[in-house]
Design an enzyme around this catalytic site. Structure first.
Site: not given
Length: 199
Positions: A7, A9
């Site tokens: 991922d 953020e």
């Protein structure tokens, strides 16, 4: 053949919408996928708030220009990319990701795109594919890759659970409590050690 799916953020860079909320003083924009598992609902909520305040892509990009990767993120990513293939799978948008990818040394990213009017108003968004993180991981598996995944939010759980090895990274206490079977780490060193063992 292994491929690591990360991922963006909350894992490699700070949350863009939280940074923008702090910059503008609009606290409602602090809501993220950690709080709202339904991404469509979350994005429509954000777009309505932007409209109410007369804010558009330009203002968000000005905030993004000031965001730096989390301390140690680039070193972690560089080291990981020396060992194996890495893809960042994010629900962010190409219009947001560009400057951040430059600061991270241009890793491969799969993300979505915003629909933007000529005056810069964000009018909508186009998801690359439904349930993009899980769908992407399954597609990689279908072409012979073993996936190792890590993320921090509700929208990462599908890819984490579907992978050969999956880890929570700097997640919330609620998510960690809800999924006690998922190893959870707070530092890049811990995450790197876990990935190395899984490779």
């Amino acid at each position: 053949m292994n491929i690591v799916c990360l991922d963006l953020e909350g894992v490699l860079v700070p949350e863009i919408w939280i940074a923008f909320a702090e910059e503008t003083g609009i606290s409602e924009l602090k809501r993220t996928t950690r709080d709202e598992p339904d991404y469509d609902k979350l994005m429509n909520y954000r777009i309505n708030i932007l409209k109410e305040h007369g804010l558009g892509l330009k203002e968000i990009q000005e905030t993004i220009a000031k965001i730096d990767p989390m301390p140690g993120a680039k070193k972690f990513l560089d080291e990981l990319r020396e060992m194996t293939q890495v893809i960042i799978i994010s629900d962010t948008f190409t219009q947001f990701a560009g400057p951040l990818m430059k600061k991270l040394g241009y890793p491969t990213i799969f993300c979505n795109s915003l629909e933007v009017a000529d005056d810069g108003e964000i009018t909508g968004f186009k998801m690359r594919i439904e349930n993009s993180k899980l769908t992407t991981v399954k597609a990689l598996q279908s072409i012979g890759y073993d996936t190792i995944a890590s993320g921090d939010s509700h929208n990462d759980l599908g890819m984490i659970k579907a992978s050969k090895a999956g880890f929570l990274f700097r997640s919330t206490e609620e998510i960690k409590k809800e999924y006690p079977e998922l190893p959870a780490f707070e530092t890049y060193d811990e995450l790197m050690d876990a990935i190395k063992k899984a490779l």
